[in-house]
Design an enzyme around this catalytic site. Structure first.
Site, PDB file in Angstrom:
ATOM      1  N   LYS A   1       4.063  -6.851 -10.307  1.00  0.00           N
ATOM      2  CA  LYS A   1       3.802  -5.446 -10.617  1.00  0.00           C
ATOM      3  C   LYS A   1       4.414  -4.981 -11.940  1.00  0.00           C
ATOM      4  O   LYS A   1       3.914  -4.035 -12.566  1.00  0.00           O
ATOM      5  CB  LYS A   1       4.326  -4.563  -9.488  1.00  0.00           C
ATOM      6  CG  LYS A   1       3.554  -4.678  -8.185  1.00  0.00           C
ATOM      7  CD  LYS A   1       2.224  -3.955  -8.254  1.00  0.00           C
ATOM      8  CE  LYS A   1       1.577  -3.840  -6.896  1.00  0.00           C
ATOM      9  NZ  LYS A   1       0.314  -3.085  -6.950  1.00  0.00           N
TER      10      LYS A   1
ATOM     11  N   SER B   1       4.557   1.196  -1.834  1.00  0.00           N
ATOM     12  CA  SER B   1       5.371   0.770  -0.703  1.00  0.00           C
ATOM     13  C   SER B   1       6.604   0.004  -1.159  1.00  0.00           C
ATOM     14  O   SER B   1       7.462  -0.311  -0.348  1.00  0.00           O
ATOM     15  CB  SER B   1       4.546  -0.111   0.241  1.00  0.00           C
ATOM     16  OG  SER B   1       4.175  -1.317  -0.403  1.00  0.00           O
TER      17      SER B   1
ATOM     18  N   GLU C   1      -6.530 -11.527   2.292  1.00  0.00           N
ATOM     19  CA  GLU C   1      -6.010 -10.342   2.960  1.00  0.00           C
ATOM     20  C   GLU C   1      -5.479 -10.712   4.339  1.00  0.00           C
ATOM     21  O   GLU C   1      -5.948 -11.683   4.946  1.00  0.00           O
ATOM     22  CB  GLU C   1      -7.115  -9.294   3.145  1.00  0.00           C
ATOM     23  CG  GLU C   1      -7.578  -8.612   1.883  1.00  0.00           C
ATOM     24  CD  GLU C   1      -8.627  -7.556   2.168  1.00  0.00           C
ATOM     25  OE1 GLU C   1      -8.422  -6.404   1.751  1.00  0.00           O
ATOM     26  OE2 GLU C   1      -9.654  -7.866   2.793  1.00  0.00           O
TER      27      GLU C   1
ATOM     28  N   GLY D   1      -5.750  -6.034   7.791  1.00  0.00           N
ATOM     29  CA  GLY D   1      -6.029  -5.162   6.649  1.00  0.00           C
ATOM     30  C   GLY D   1      -7.129  -5.710   5.764  1.00  0.00           C
ATOM     31  O   GLY D   1      -6.910  -5.996   4.590  1.00  0.00           O
TER      32      GLY D   1
ATOM     33  N   ASP E   1      -9.858  -4.455   4.397  1.00  0.00           N
ATOM     34  CA  ASP E   1     -10.727  -3.437   3.802  1.00  0.00           C
ATOM     35  C   ASP E   1     -11.557  -3.970   2.642  1.00  0.00           C
ATOM     36  O   ASP E   1     -12.734  -3.602   2.487  1.00  0.00           O
ATOM     37  CB  ASP E   1      -9.894  -2.228   3.341  1.00  0.00           C
ATOM     38  CG  ASP E   1      -8.779  -2.608   2.398  1.00  0.00           C
ATOM     39  OD1 ASP E   1      -7.849  -3.312   2.847  1.00  0.00           O
ATOM     40  OD2 ASP E   1      -8.827  -2.229   1.214  1.00  0.00           O
TER      41      ASP E   1
ATOM     42  N   SER F   1       2.571 -13.697  -5.355  1.00  0.00           N
ATOM     43  CA  SER F   1       2.683 -12.405  -6.041  1.00  0.00           C
ATOM     44  C   SER F   1       4.058 -11.767  -6.018  1.00  0.00           C
ATOM     45  O   SER F   1       4.339 -10.889  -6.842  1.00  0.00           O
ATOM     46  CB  SER F   1       1.660 -11.417  -5.465  1.00  0.00           C
ATOM     47  OG  SER F   1       1.904 -11.180  -4.095  1.00  0.00           O
TER      48      SER F   1
END
Length: 322
Positions: free
Chosen positions: A56, A81, A207, A211, A213, A307
């Site tokens: 990030k 989060s 995923e 979750g 989506d 990640s």
């Protein structure tokens, strides 16, 4: 008429130049044991060694550093989060400004403490009843702050894509790239870089089963909203893909593989015991998909983005212990 992509390979290369010397160039690890188990050459891009412990920071710094000086004086806002929260807090500190971050009440304590440690002000909310996007937009407007979203922003996406840019520079041509999917910024940036460098490369997202989506959205051909996922992969507990990220991933991502929480735990344990690295649940998805055989027609050379590694010792023991 042809549409112009919102993020291009040149944008990713520009981001790479901007973060050079500020973000870490993280290592690419190999494991003969892993190669043997999955039947492919696997190259692990270890963003758990990135500043703030996750990819990030790449996107956060690229985005914050482009703000005009008059905005930097006022400060920035974010919602997250944990990992994006830390990334924006550190980017703000590096660039001489301040950050206010909206975080869920049940965010991992270690991530909240680290965010505060970088100097950010934390405002909490209930992730199961509150709309974090609306709350953060209101907060930023009230205080005159520039909102840096965790994924749905072209400069954030371009910054995240530098992880794949480095991986392909270090590992050479790959047949397949695996990356975890939350809001979709990491895989959107990485897919942009990978397809730009090596047209035809397969890109598959991962995923947690609870979750899915993005998987549902790709199958439906439109953004689908689900209940806020309850999964150990807190960084992937997103109810719907980003608008911008989905427009990119719809073009460039072949499919999304699903992994269970138990498979994520097994991948975390494997990484610790055999690779000697600590990986957080949200960062272990790609490795979990390989170890669990969730990717069909696995080719010869596979890149995996690990990640992040932001999990405290107690939580890690709870997840990976006997």
């Amino acid at each position: 008429m042809t549409s112009i992509p919102p993020v291009t390979l040149d944008d990713v290369r520009d981001a790479a130049a901007r973060i050079e010397g500020v973000a870490h160039r993280t290592p690419v690890l190999r494991s003969r044991t892993l190669d043997r188990l999955v039947g492919a050459e696997v190259f692990l891009k270890c963003e758990n060694f990135q500043r703030v412990g996750a990819f990030k920071f790449r996107g956060a710094y690229n985005a914050v550093s482009r703000l005009p000086r008059e905005q930097l004086v006022k400060g920035v806002a974010a919602y997250s989060s944990g990992n994006h929260a830390q990334a924006v807090a550190l980017a703000a500190r590096e660039l001489g400004t301040t950050a206010v971050v909206l975080m869920p009440e049940d965010a991992p304590p270690s991530k909240m403490e680290a965010t505060a440690g970088y100097g950010a002000e934390i405002v909490t909310y209930d992730r199961y009843s509150g709309d974090r996007t609306a709350l953060s937009v209101e907060l930023a407007a009230e205080r005159g702050l520039a909102l840096i979203p965790p994924y749905d922003h072209p400069h954030v996406i371009a910054g995240q894509g530098t992880a794949a840019l480095e991986l392909l520079e270090d590992a050479g041509r790959l047949d397949l790239l695996l990356a975890p999917v939350g809001g979709g910024g990491l895989i959107a940036g990485c897919a942009t870089a990978a397809e730009g460098l090596h047209p035809g490369i397969r890109v598959i997202g991962v995923e947690p089963e609870a979750g899915d989506d993005t998987r549902r959205s790709l199958e439906a051909g439109r953004r689908v909203t689900i209940d806020v996922p309850r999964t150990i992969a807190d960084g992937q507990a997103v109810p719907t893909p980003g608008e911008l990220t989905f427009s990119i991933n719809q073009r460039l991502v072949e499919a999304v593989a699903l992994v269970t929480d138990d498979e994520i735990r097994q991948a975390m344990r494997f990484a610790f015991e055999r690779l000697k690295i600590v990986v957080e649940p949200s960062g272990a998805g790609g490795l979990a998909a390989l170890l669990a055989g969730r990717v069909e027609q696995l080719p010869g050379r596979v890149g995996v983005v690990i990640s992040g590694g932001n999990v405290d010792a107690r939580r890690f023991a709870e997840l990976c212990g006997p």
